[in-house]
Design an enzyme around this catalytic site. Structure first.
Site, short mmCIF file in Angstrom:
data_model
loop_
_atom_site.label_atom_id
_atom_site.label_comp_id
_atom_site.label_asym_id
_atom_site.label_seq_id
_atom_site.Cartn_x
_atom_site.Cartn_y
_atom_site.Cartn_z
N ILE A 34 36.82 38.43 27.64
CA ILE A 34 35.82 39.74 28.45
C ILE A 34 36.87 41.01 29.97
CG2 ILE A 34 33.87 38.40 28.33
CD1 ILE A 34 33.87 37.88 31.50
N GLY A 35 37.99 40.28 30.16
CA GLY A 35 38.49 40.32 31.06
C GLY A 35 40.28 41.11 30.92
N VAL A 42 40.45 37.10 31.17
CA VAL A 42 39.39 36.39 31.85
C VAL A 42 38.21 36.22 30.68
CG1 VAL A 42 37.45 36.63 33.85
CG2 VAL A 42 39.75 37.22 34.03
N GLU A 106 32.13 30.07 38.29
CA GLU A 106 30.80 30.74 38.60
C GLU A 106 31.24 32.11 37.64
OE1 GLU A 106 28.67 32.22 41.58
OE2 GLU A 106 27.02 32.33 41.27
N ASP A 151 41.44 42.25 48.21
CA ASP A 151 41.63 43.27 48.23
C ASP A 151 40.08 43.29 47.64
OD1 ASP A 151 43.25 42.70 44.73
OD2 ASP A 151 42.32 45.03 46.17
N GLY A 155 35.21 47.36 42.33
CA GLY A 155 36.34 46.42 41.69
C GLY A 155 35.89 44.29 41.69
#
Length: 1235
Positions: A34-35, A42, A106, A151, A155
């Protein structure tokens, strides 16, 4: 973990307790990526133990800098283990598998940046406050435990299903505060982080600055300075003032909150605890703000997914129109997982949304600390490439060494090198893909060289020969050693020759690379110039379009206003008519009423009731008649109104259509002018490119000739040395043979006739070898002949290798020369001899001591077959070779490239010899439709009678002009239309000539007599002289000799003394007529070359002044005028619009000129209409007389239809890359659609 430990080692108990021992592939199922980011990938997964949806972040710690990667993983795991807050991501565990860490956390729906990406607009202030409040609570928790996130951005602010805001991506976080490392994302960095390396440490207030930048990002969809380079943004953040909100519709609380977060001095910046008490985050807001935002985003994502699915389904049905309809639901279920976008909220089902993202992998810029992996990978790739290049360079020599080894065995493992792309993205596409453990490749042991092995064997032989008895003499051993040394010298000589060739080849490649760079730079500069011109043209076109739009809107408003006025006028008139009718009806009603009353009074016997009823009926009838009359009037008025409105609208519509046609015509003229200017620029660029390529070709040819000369000199020196050595050996051998001959044979050889030379194995014997010859007996002559025959048979292989001058070679020498040098062969059918006797006469070389010319030397060395190929190349490229020889270039054979570089040269080269030419070279294209057939006007044979009549009329009129100069204008007016038409006069040419004459006469009179005050008599004399010169020049240009003959005859009759001057003028005119075209062409080409070297602005100005003719351009570039492919002269179109009102004389002349042009256009259109109404026989008669001329088809380049262009493109794409056309399409520029 100790610094020297291996990455992935769990020997340290503190490190081992951070990771679970279970197999993650068995614990988690349904993994979907998904990423993606610089850290890894990810994945969405489901825990098989409790069916909980989790997010797995895979991070690899293999490859270079594995220890640093392992330390980062340990730091992040320890950081996550310490987090226990509802506004931070929850840690589930970490697993190790095959040099990859599976960090389980999570699962969240997505990040705040995904909201901006889905909705394509900023968030509302209430939503920003809710997101900021949750992020502040998480930051306050981190700062209270002396942790720094470092950071913070949209996002990395995640949203969960219950509507909680969570902080994620702690890969850049610091467990201890203060810190001093340069970590974070450039656009969100605080000034003290940027200056930390110089000015010291920082604390958790850097997260407050990043939170302020995040607020601006949520309010404006991007952070400040986002359009700037990352390094420039860092400089601006550190040096300039703090950013602020740009829009003015935000509340004062929000502005104050952002300003407080973005205080430049850290001491003035509030902490996260203080900001939690700010009115911006404490204001009342609905408790379901985040939930509503998530639900709205889900709905938007679902709509986007459904739209994307419908598009995909439509595409699938179009590709497979006969597919079964029952498989559509299954395809839908299978297509939905692939429609997820990394960083967006995605819905998989219609009832509820399954999240698509957990960790921020969709931010537009990666963190600074994550750039190290990509740089390390790039360095690793560069080192691997350098090693491969070194191996390729050392490859041939090592192979030669391996071939020379004897009695030794080497084992070499040819292992393939696995290349990794920059970054570790491709390592995580498949979660079940095992990863290889890279280890250092051990280079194989260097094999011993042939020299060392042979010298070792020689030393061992010398040591052992003292202890063992032998039958080999010392002279034999010494001779073998000497032969071996000679072979080594020859081998070294050939190696040097190979090195020289390789060096020459590299030098040529370097030169070609440098020239290629110059060509690319030149091409880029020309492309930028062309793009700048096209951008200017686009700006002009936009301005013209805006002006046309303004004119259209203005005309529309004026038309609407006029229509309203017209309607109001008609309605007013109709209202007056209705009022007059009503007034007349009132009067009539009163009169009729009085008449009825009088009639009732005359008859008194009628009862009163009856009178009243009768009177009422009469009134009703009268009112009914009046109402019908009024209704009829209103109906007529309505019909008249509608009719007038339709007529007016029709009139306005025709006027608008005429205006649109004028605007469209102006637009098309502007585009044609721009295309012509672009064509002229391309022609000038083509000329510059051609000159650059010519200079580069000269440089390459000079370098190639110099290298060939050096190579030939080396070859010649080596060959002369070899021939001298072989000659010396043969002399010694011959002397030994002569010494071994009997005295009787020597005497017999001395008694041979003087005219018959003594021959041997190699032809004529030298004089020095027979100084001791004596006569021999006839019996030994046969023995000598047999010996000579045997020597000739032994010399045959050497003749096939070296020619007739050498003698026999040893088998080892033949093997060396045949295999290593690669230019000789023992087969006489494949190669001729390299050296011929008559071309390489050693005695002649020694006597004259000079080298023959290079051209003959090259042809002699190449041989007969190579000379035949040379001649064929000369036939194919005759023009180029002639030009090169004229320029003084020395043609030589192309150097044989090194075997490793042959494929690169073939790929870099252009189309091979024999490739068919395409339309870009001026050849006709099959895609261009043929020209329309000529009109019926050209099909009739032209009559010769009008030609004779016109020539006779001109001759007679010229004779009359000689006696009376008043007829000179008439002669000029008749001569102009005859010159304008090819076969005689024309109506259009006559009108044009009349107009030109009248306008020129009037303009010259106004200028000379009015402005310069020239006397009328002098003006009349000047006009006659000008007209006479024009008549003579026009008649000379068209070859009408009757005109000057008539004038000369008349002048001779009037003035006989002019005979000699007229004869001299006739002789001079004849010479000018013969030499004129060549001189004119030369002057025209020189003028055009001068113009093409001017700047574009000056060139464009000269084009506007008609200083450049299309005939000269097409003569200079003949390929642009082949088969009808030609463009018009690039002259700028005259400026459209109303002229400025001024009283300047030039403005008055411009008005007169515009008026004349308008009348000329109207007259031409009337003539065209009149000609179109004539019957065919009348048109045929007028055409045969030359009064009418058929319209020629336009030679402006035609744009192909879209279907033909697509067919051409598809056909070119379907060609295989190996074909000739495919290779040409890869190297040549794509053709424009009109070609």
């Amino acid at each position: 973990m100790p610094a020297g430990g291996r990455a992935g080692s769990l020997k340290d108990p503190d490190v081992a307790e951070l990771f679970f021992k279970d197999d993650p592939e068995k614990l988690f199922s349904d993994l979907r990526e998904i990423g993606h980011g610089s850290f890894g990938a990810v994945y969405f997964a489901r825990d098989v133990r409790n069916s909980e949806v989790v997010a797995i972040k895979k991070m690899s710690y293999s490859g270079k800098q594995s220890n640093e990667k392992w330390q980062d993983i340990i730091k992040e795991v320890r950081f996550l283990q310490k987090l226990r807050h509802p506004n931070t991501i929850q840690y589930r565990g970490c697993y190790l598998r095959e040099h990859t860490a599976w960090l389980v956390m999570e699962y969240c729906l997505g990040s705040a940046s995904d909201l901006l990406e889905v909705h394509k607009k900023p968030l509302q202030e209430v939503e920003i406050a809710a997101v900021t409040h949750g992020a502040l609570q998480g930051l306050a928790y981190l700062h209270s435990h002396n942790m720094i996130h470092r950071d913070v951005k949209a996002g990395n602010i995640l949203l969960s299903e219950p509507g909680l805001v969570k902080l994620g991506d702690f890969g850049s976080a610091s467990i201890m505060a203060p810190a001093n490392s340069f970590v974070g994302t450039p656009y969100w960095m605080a000034p003290e982080v940027i200056l930390a390396m110089d000015e010291g440490q920082y604390d958790g207030k850097v997260d407050v600055w990043s939170l302020g930048i995040t607020c601006i990002e949520l309010a404006e969809r991007k952070p400040p300075l986002f359009n700037m380079n990352a390094m420039s943004a860092l400089y601006h953040i550190a040096q300039n003032e703090s950013p602020a909100l740009q829009s003015g519709h935000w509340s004062e609380y929000f502005r104050n909150f952002v300003d407080s977060c973005l205080q430049k001095i850290p001491q003035d910046r509030p902490t996260s605890e203080v900001l939690l008490k700010h009115r911006f985050v404490l204001r009342e807001r609905p408790p379901t703000v985040i939930m509503d935002l998530i639900q709205r985003t889900k709905d938007a994502v679902r709509e986007l997914d459904n739209l994307q699915y419908r598009k995909m389904k439509k595409i699938l049905f179009q590709e497979a129109p006969n597919g079964p309809g029952a498989e559509a639901p299954e395809e839908e279920e299978e297509a939905e997982p692939y429609m997820h976008r990394a960083g967006t909220l995605t819905s998989l089902e219609s009832s509820h949304s399954v999240p698509s993202m957990s960790i921020s992998a969709s931010s537009q810029s990666s963190s600074v600390n994550s750039l190290a992996d990509a740089s390390d990978n790039e360095e690793e790739e560069e080192e691997e490439e350098e090693e491969e290049e070194e191996e390729e360079e050392e490859g041939p020599e090592s192979r030669e060494m391996a071939m020379m080894q004897e009695g030794e065995h080497t084992v070499t493992s040819h292992s393939s090198i696995i290349h990794r792309l920059p970054g570790s993205d491709n390592l995580y596409d498949d979660p079940y893909q095992p990863e290889m453990t890279p280890g250092p490749l051990q280079p194989p042991a260097a094999p011993p060289t042939s020299t060392s092995s042979s010298s070792a064997r020689r030393r061992a032989y010398c040591r052992n020969r003292d202890h063992f008895a032998t039958i080999r003499t010392a002279s034999l051993v010494s001779r073998q050693i000497q032969e071996h040394e000679q072979d080594s010298a020859l081998r070294e000589q050939l190696s040097g020759y190979k090195r020289m060739r390789r060096q020459h080849q590299k030098q040529l490649l370097a030169l070609e690379s440098r020239l290629r760079g110059e060509r690319e730079e030149h091409s880029g500069r020309l492309q930028r110039e062309l793009e700048a011109q096209r951008a200017g043209f686009g700006t002009e076109a936009e301005k013209l379009a805006r002006r046309h739009q303004a004119i259209g809107e203005k005309e529309a408003r004026a038309a609407q206003a006029e229509e309203r006025k017209f309607q109001q006028h008609i309605l007013g008139q109709q209202k007056k008519e209705l009022a007059a009718l009503l007034e007349a009806q009132k009067r009539t009603y009163k009169l009729r009423k009085e008449q009825l009353k009088e009639e009732l009074q005359e008859n008194p016997s009628t009862p009163k009731r009856e009178k009243a009823e009768w009177l009422l009926r009469q009134k009703e009838q009268l009112q009914q008649c009046q109402a019908e009359e009024e209704a009829g009037l209103l109906r007529r008025q309505r019909q008249y109104f509608e009719l007038q409105c339709r007529q007016y609208k029709r009139k306005m519509l025709l006027a608008r259509h005429s205006l649109d046609q004028d605007l469209l015509r102006e637009d098309l003229n502007k585009k044609q002018t721009q295309k012509d200017l672009e064509c002229a620029l391309l022609l000038r660029q083509h000329e510059a490119t051609r000159e650059l390529e010519l200079r580069q070709l000269q440089a390459v040819q000079r370098t190639r000739a110099e290298l060939t000369r050096l190579q030939h000199q080396t070859e010649l020196g080596n060959q002369l040395e070899y021939n001298k050595r072989r000659e010396q050996e043969l002399r010694q051998k011959h002397a030994a043979q002569v010494r071994q001959q009997p005295k009787s044979l020597k005497v017999r050889a001395g008694q041979l006739p003087m005219g018959l030379p003594a021959t041997g194995a190699l032809g004529p014997l030298s004089t020095g070898t027979l100084s001791e010859e004596q006569p021999c007996s006839s019996g030994q002559e046969a023995i000598l002949g047999q010996r000579m025959l045997g020597e000739e048979e032994e010399a045959v292989p050497e003749r096939m290798i070296l020619g007739k001058e050498g003698t026999t070679l040893e088998p080892e020498e033949q093997r060396i020369l045949g295999e290593e040098m690669g230019t000789f062969s023992s087969s006489p059918q494949k190669h001729r001899s390299l050296v011929n006797e008559e071309d390489w006469d050693i005695s002649k070389e020694m006597k004259e001591s000079r080298v023959p010319s290079l051209a003959s030397q090259e042809r002699n060395i190449i041989g007969q077959e190579e000379a035949g190929a040379w001649n064929l190349w000369e036939k194919e490229h005759g023009n180029l070779v002639d030009m090169e020889f004229k320029l003084g270039w020395v043609q030589g054979p192309v150097l044989t490239p090194v075997p490793e570089e042959e494929e690169e040269e073939e790929e870099e080269g252009g189309a091979p010899i024999g490739t068919p030419r395409d339309p870009g070279d001026g050849c006709p294209s099959p895609d261009i439709p043929p020209e329309p057939p000529p009109s019926h006007l050209r099909q009739y044979p032209a009559s010769q009678l009008p030609g004779f009549l016109s020539h006779g009329l001109l001759t007679g009129l010229s004779f009359a002009v000689g006696s009376s100069s008043g007829l000179l204008p008439l002669l000029l007016l008749l001569l102009l239309p005859l010159l304008a038409a090819q076969g005689g006069g024309g109506l259009q040419a006559a009108l044009l000539a009349l107009e030109v004459g009248l306008v020129g006469l009037g303009a010259s009179y106004l200028f000379l007599c009015t402005a310069l005050h020239l006397p009328p008599s002098l003006f009349l004399l000047l006009a006659q002289g000008t007209a006479l010169g024009a008549v003579l020049s026009l008649s000379w240009r068209r070859g009408l000799m009757g005109v000057p003959l008539g004038l000369g005859a008349a002048w001779l009759l009037a003035w006989p003394s002019l005979a000699l001057p007229l004869a001299a003028m006739a002789a001079g005119g004849k010479w000018v007529r013969q030499q004129g075209p060549q001189m004119r062409r030369g002057i025209s080409r020189l003028w055009l070359r001068v113009l093409l070297r001017l700047s574009p602005m000056v060139f464009r100005a000269l084009q506007g002044c008609a200083a450049v003719g299309d005939r000269g351009l097409f003569a200079l570039y003949p390929k642009t005028n082949k088969n009808g492919f030609r463009s018009r002269l690039p002259v700028p179109w005259p400026r459209q619009g109303n002229p400025r009102t001024t009283q300047h004389p030039l403005a008055l002349l411009a008005r007169v000129w515009a008026l004349c042009k308008g009348w000329n256009w109207r007259l031409a259109r009337a003539s065209h209409r009149l000609a179109s109404c004539l019957p065919p026989w009348a048109v045929h008669i007028l055409a045969s007389w030359g009064l009418l001329k058929g319209e020629r088809p336009s030679r402006i380049p035609r744009l192909l239809p879209r279907s033909q262009r697509r067919l051409g493109l598809s056909a070119s794409r379907q060609l295989p890359p190996g074909t000739v056309a495919g290779r040409r399409s890869q190297t040549r520029r794509a053709l424009p659609p009109w070609r």
